[in-house]
Motif scaffolding. Structure first.
Motif, PDB file in Angstrom:
ATOM      1  N   LEU A   4       0.913  -1.071   0.161  1.00 52.82           N
ATOM      2  CA  LEU A   4      -0.126  -0.064  -0.083  1.00 52.82           C
ATOM      3  C   LEU A   4       1.002   1.346   0.008  1.00 52.82           C
ATOM      4  O   LEU A   4       1.446   1.427   0.968  1.00 52.82           O
TER       5      LEU A   4
ATOM      6  N   SER B 215      -2.539   3.845  -0.618  1.00 50.70           N
ATOM      7  CA  SER B 215      -3.201   3.492   0.802  1.00 50.70           C
ATOM      8  C   SER B 215      -4.136   4.438   0.997  1.00 50.70           C
ATOM      9  O   SER B 215      -4.129   5.851   0.848  1.00 50.70           O
TER      10      SER B 215
ATOM     11  N   LYS C   4      -9.201  -0.347   3.661  1.00 49.53           N
ATOM     12  CA  LYS C   4      -7.887  -1.191   3.634  1.00 49.53           C
ATOM     13  C   LYS C   4      -8.382  -2.462   3.242  1.00 49.53           C
ATOM     14  O   LYS C   4      -7.728  -3.252   2.360  1.00 49.53           O
TER      15      LYS C   4
END
Ligand SMILES: C[S@@+](CC[C@H](N)C(=O)[O-])C[C@H]1O[C@@H](n2cnc3c(N)ncnc32)[C@H](O)[C@@H]1O
Length: 254
Positions: A34, A67, A88
């Motif tokens: 990420l 991210s 996430k």
């Protein structure tokens, strides 16, 4: 079956990578990264160095995704963190579903140890609980910044037979729990440093532990606090970011 390895890579020094992590790294077909888009080039470099140095007999690919950024403006800190984890989980779900073939091994490199102030285990367990994708996962422990701090200062974390409280700078402002004289403080924006400054407390402080930029300081908190604040400000200005951890102890070390 797909497999996902959550690999603790240690908190800054490539030599912190364990033999178990090396074996795990050499099984990974796809690393999921990420990208935080941060100026923390050194942290990205460490991950690259680790892959280049330790992966000797296995071809791998790297799949990056942006991210999500935690909304620091959310009034309730924990609900802000939960929504961030949801985002996430959605990203990792998609990556596991689309980028990892059946029989392949995916890898996520986790700074320090995955058990300590890191969301990866919780996020992966959320995906498992949703039950939409079938995969196995394993956790490989790493050396935490707490262990690096203790080693660099040559101290034991606990006084004999006594507990150690691990907390954040934000939480330290609420004081230490009854009966606890030793605290390790992480994730501090600097505000926790003065929380116990009026008490008879020793500090063992370390920034960028395990890296070439490592800085250490120790002594009576009241004597050290101004100098540590000065070093924090100077280092942050020089590098654009700072990561520090410290131990506070009310009673003298035994
Ligand atoms: C999101 S937490 C990750 C902790 C990590 N999982 C570990 O095992 O150390 C980030 C915090 O860990 C601490 N930290 C991580 N690496 C560090 C380092 N090399 N030197 C000093 N503190 C570090 C700092 O308190 C930082 O704010």
């Amino acid at each position: 079956m797909k497999t996902l390895l959550l690999i603790g890579i240690g908190a800054g020094n490539p030599d912190y990578v364990t033999m178990q992590a090396v074996k795990a790294l050499n099984k990974v077909d796809v690393f999921f990264v990420l990208d935080k888009g941060e100026a923390k080039d050194d942290l990205v470099k460490l991950r690259t160095t680790i892959c280049e140095r330790f992966i000797t007999d296995h071809a791998y690919r790297i799949v990056e995704a942006a991210s999500p950024v935690r909304d620091a403006g959310t009034p309730d800190y924990k609900s802000g963190v939960r929504s961030w984890h949801d985002e996430k989980a959605a990203i990792f779900s998609r990556l596991i579903a689309t980028e990892l073939k059946d029989g392949e091994v995916g890898g996520i490199l986790v700074w320090g140890d995955p058990s300590l102030y890191d969301s990866t285990i919780r996020v992966i367990q959320q995906i498992v609980a949703e039950g939409k994708i079938a995969f196995d996962y394993e956790v490989i422990p790493g050396i935490t910044s707490v262990q690096a701090l203790a080693a660099q200062h040559k101290i034991a974390l606990n006084a004999i037979g006594e507990p150690v409280h691990i907390t954040t700078g934000r939480k330290l402002l609420e004081g230490l729990p009854q009966g606890v004289d030793t605290a390790v403080v992480m994730l501090d924006n600097g505000s926790g440093l003065r929380a116990l400054a009026d008490e008879d407390v020793e500090i063992y402080w370390g920034a960028y532990l395990g890296t070439p930029d490592e800085v250490l300081a120790s002594g009576k908190l009241a004597d050290q606090v101004a100098e540590i604040e000065r070093m924090r400000a100077e280092e942050r200005a020089r590098k654009g970011w700072i990561m520090d951890t410290y131990l506070l102890r009310r009673t003298p070390r035994q």
